[in-house]
Design a protein around this motif. Structure first.
Motif, PDB file in Angstrom:
ATOM      1  N   ALA A  98       0.838  -1.204   0.000  1.00  0.00           N
ATOM      2  CA  ALA A  98       0.000   0.000   0.000  1.00  0.00           C
ATOM      3  C   ALA A  98       0.864   1.243   0.000  1.00  0.00           C
ATOM      4  N   VAL A  99       0.539   2.199  -0.878  1.00  0.00           N
ATOM      5  CA  VAL A  99       1.223   3.491  -0.891  1.00  0.00           C
ATOM      6  C   VAL A  99       0.230   4.559  -0.436  1.00  0.00           C
ATOM      7  N   ILE A 100       0.687   5.450   0.434  1.00  0.00           N
ATOM      8  CA  ILE A 100      -0.187   6.476   1.003  1.00  0.00           C
ATOM      9  C   ILE A 100       0.505   7.827   0.913  1.00  0.00           C
ATOM     10  N   TYR A 101      -0.064   8.721   0.129  1.00  0.00           N
ATOM     11  CA  TYR A 101       0.426  10.096   0.056  1.00  0.00           C
ATOM     12  C   TYR A 101      -0.243  10.890   1.172  1.00  0.00           C
ATOM     13  N   GLY A 102       0.539  11.632   1.931  1.00  0.00           N
ATOM     14  CA  GLY A 102       0.005  12.288   3.114  1.00  0.00           C
ATOM     15  C   GLY A 102      -0.045  11.322   4.276  1.00  0.00           C
ATOM     16  N   GLY A 103       0.873  10.346   4.282  1.00  0.00           N
ATOM     17  CA  GLY A 103       0.858   9.290   5.294  1.00  0.00           C
ATOM     18  C   GLY A 103       1.245   9.745   6.687  1.00  0.00           C
ATOM     19  N   GLY A 104       1.744  10.969   6.827  1.00  0.00           N
ATOM     20  CA  GLY A 104       2.095  11.460   8.143  1.00  0.00           C
ATOM     21  C   GLY A 104       0.978  12.202   8.849  1.00  0.00           C
ATOM     22  N   GLY A 105      -0.139  12.418   8.156  1.00  0.00           N
ATOM     23  CA  GLY A 105      -1.268  13.122   8.753  1.00  0.00           C
ATOM     24  C   GLY A 105      -2.143  12.219   9.589  1.00  0.00           C
ATOM     25  N   ALA A 106      -3.159  12.803  10.214  1.00  0.00           N
ATOM     26  CA  ALA A 106      -4.041  12.027  11.095  1.00  0.00           C
ATOM     27  C   ALA A 106      -4.768  10.930  10.326  1.00  0.00           C
ATOM     28  N   ILE A 107      -5.371  11.275   9.194  1.00  0.00           N
ATOM     29  CA  ILE A 107      -6.112  10.289   8.407  1.00  0.00           C
ATOM     30  C   ILE A 107      -5.159   9.297   7.768  1.00  0.00           C
ATOM     31  N   GLY A 108      -4.087   9.814   7.154  1.00  0.00           N
ATOM     32  CA  GLY A 108      -3.119   8.926   6.523  1.00  0.00           C
ATOM     33  C   GLY A 108      -2.489   7.970   7.514  1.00  0.00           C
ATOM     34  N   VAL A 134      -2.543  -1.107  -3.348  1.00  0.00           N
ATOM     35  CA  VAL A 134      -3.434  -0.075  -2.829  1.00  0.00           C
ATOM     36  C   VAL A 134      -2.734   1.272  -2.959  1.00  0.00           C
ATOM     37  N   SER A 135      -3.472   2.271  -3.446  1.00  0.00           N
ATOM     38  CA  SER A 135      -2.931   3.629  -3.521  1.00  0.00           C
ATOM     39  C   SER A 135      -3.955   4.593  -2.933  1.00  0.00           C
ATOM     40  N   VAL A 136      -3.498   5.419  -1.998  1.00  0.00           N
ATOM     41  CA  VAL A 136      -4.376   6.387  -1.343  1.00  0.00           C
ATOM     42  C   VAL A 136      -3.736   7.765  -1.425  1.00  0.00           C
ATOM     43  N   ASN A 137      -4.486   8.751  -1.917  1.00  0.00           N
ATOM     44  CA  ASN A 137      -4.007  10.131  -1.964  1.00  0.00           C
ATOM     45  C   ASN A 137      -4.756  10.939  -0.916  1.00  0.00           C
ATOM     46  N   LEU A 138      -4.017  11.399   0.101  1.00  0.00           N
ATOM     47  CA  LEU A 138      -4.610  12.204   1.168  1.00  0.00           C
ATOM     48  C   LEU A 138      -3.975  13.590   1.218  1.00  0.00           C
ATOM     49  N   ILE A 139      -3.470  14.040   0.062  1.00  0.00           N
ATOM     50  CA  ILE A 139      -2.902  15.374  -0.014  1.00  0.00           C
ATOM     51  C   ILE A 139      -4.015  16.391   0.217  1.00  0.00           C
ATOM     52  N   SER A 140      -3.780  17.337   1.104  1.00  0.00           N
ATOM     53  CA  SER A 140      -4.830  18.294   1.462  1.00  0.00           C
ATOM     54  C   SER A 140      -5.052  19.320   0.361  1.00  0.00           C
ATOM     55  N   GLN A 141      -6.288  19.807   0.288  1.00  0.00           N
ATOM     56  CA  GLN A 141      -6.630  20.883  -0.630  1.00  0.00           C
ATOM     57  C   GLN A 141      -6.035  22.207  -0.154  1.00  0.00           C
ATOM     58  N   GLY A 148     -16.424  27.889  -0.951  1.00  0.00           N
ATOM     59  CA  GLY A 148     -15.400  28.222  -1.923  1.00  0.00           C
ATOM     60  C   GLY A 148     -14.923  27.038  -2.729  1.00  0.00           C
ATOM     61  N   THR A 149     -13.622  26.753  -2.637  1.00  0.00           N
ATOM     62  CA  THR A 149     -13.053  25.664  -3.438  1.00  0.00           C
ATOM     63  C   THR A 149     -13.263  24.289  -2.819  1.00  0.00           C
ATOM     64  N   VAL A 150     -13.717  24.210  -1.585  1.00  0.00           N
ATOM     65  CA  VAL A 150     -13.780  22.927  -0.886  1.00  0.00           C
ATOM     66  C   VAL A 150     -14.754  21.967  -1.546  1.00  0.00           C
ATOM     67  N   GLN A 151     -16.027  22.369  -1.661  1.00  0.00           N
ATOM     68  CA  GLN A 151     -17.025  21.490  -2.264  1.00  0.00           C
ATOM     69  C   GLN A 151     -16.718  21.239  -3.735  1.00  0.00           C
ATOM     70  N   VAL A 152     -16.277  22.273  -4.444  1.00  0.00           N
ATOM     71  CA  VAL A 152     -15.923  22.109  -5.851  1.00  0.00           C
ATOM     72  C   VAL A 152     -14.771  21.118  -5.985  1.00  0.00           C
ATOM     73  N   GLY A 153     -13.811  21.200  -5.070  1.00  0.00           N
ATOM     74  CA  GLY A 153     -12.691  20.268  -5.094  1.00  0.00           C
ATOM     75  C   GLY A 153     -13.129  18.838  -4.862  1.00  0.00           C
ATOM     76  N   PHE A 154     -14.018  18.635  -3.882  1.00  0.00           N
ATOM     77  CA  PHE A 154     -14.543  17.290  -3.654  1.00  0.00           C
ATOM     78  C   PHE A 154     -15.244  16.768  -4.904  1.00  0.00           C
ATOM     79  N   ASP A 155     -16.041  17.611  -5.529  1.00  0.00           N
ATOM     80  CA  ASP A 155     -16.767  17.199  -6.730  1.00  0.00           C
ATOM     81  C   ASP A 155     -15.801  16.862  -7.860  1.00  0.00           C
ATOM     82  N   LEU A 156     -14.719  17.624  -7.973  1.00  0.00           N
ATOM     83  CA  LEU A 156     -13.713  17.353  -9.003  1.00  0.00           C
ATOM     84  C   LEU A 156     -13.103  15.967  -8.796  1.00  0.00           C
TER      85      LEU A 156
END
Length: 249
Positions: A8-18, A85-92, A153-161
């Protein structure tokens, strides 16, 4: 174990969720590779995993650098024989500004970073998953299309993207037995600093749920491990709602 012998590869693996996902994946037998920009935070998660007998490695990787992402994932595949497994948890780059007042350049920059990050990281993993005929791409923070809120602002639009990309990737990768899934939670109080200033926001997350309790980091990890496993082999191109009823389908 759900993920025995998986990589498994996790981007943002040092954060709470990652970190929660990494610990859960490792506890289920996966070898986890954590990427991010802050070595200390990555190393802390990796040490926790190793202390419990798991396997974890870290690397400083810029998820917007195509050569760096491809090189890192290729090296993992060469070392382990697969990318499962690949997970991207890079923050907006969240901009909480009404769209009417949003500078065009700022909006474009935020969307560009998000789209490029998810495209690069998914492509890097998908190349290997297509060859091996299996794999899971997992997104976190799926959109709530029924409940847009002014001022996000960009939050919901980013999720939709990201969700639009998830649907397209699932369509293209499905014939190769690669699954693409999103998780949405309605917020994880534990992921916020436990200081007086955040208490009202953390309580608001709990109050918004039907169960009157919010998802925990442990919940996120356990569900993510299940989704990445063969027990969830029928799930793709969908969102998995673990919001305790805060987000009603």
């Amino acid at each position: 174990m759900l993920l025995e012998n998986k990589t498994a590869v996790i981007y943002g693996g040092g954060g709470a969720i990652g970190g929660a996902m990494a610990r859960a994946f490792a506890s289920e037998g996966a070898r986890v590779f954590l990427a991010g920009r802050t070595p200390g935070r990555l190393d802390a998660v990796a040490e926790d995993i190793r202390r419990e007998g798991g396997l974890a490695e870290t690397a400083v990787v810029d998820a917007l650098d195509e050569a760096a992402v491809n090189g890192w994932v290729d090296s993992i595949a060469a070392q382990t024989g697969s990318v499962d497994v690949s997970v991207n948890l890079i923050s907006q780059d969240a901009l909480f500004v009404p769209l009417l007042d949003m500078p065009v350049a700022d909006f474009g920059q935020a969307m560009d970073k998000l789209a490029r990050s998810f495209l690069l990281t998914t492509k890097a993993a998908a190349r290997h998953m297509v060859k091996q005929g299996s794999g899971v791409i997992l997104h976190f923070g799926g959109a709530d299309a029924t409940n847009s809120t002014p001022g996000l602002g960009t939050v919901q639009v980013g999720f939709d993207l990201v969700e639009a990309m998830r649907r397209q990737w699932a369509c293209e990768l499905g014939p190769h037995a690669v699954r693409v899934i999103s998780m949405r939670t309605g917020g994880i109080p534990e992921s916020m600093p436990d200081v007086p200033e955040t208490a009202p926001f953390r309580q608001k997350m709990v109050d918004a749920t039907l169960l009157k309790r919010a998802a925990t980091l442990a919940d996120v990890g356990r569900v993510a491990a299940f989704l990445a496993s063969e027990h969830a082999r029928t799930l793709t191109s969908t969102q998995v709602n673990i919001s305790c009823g805060a987000l009603v389908d």
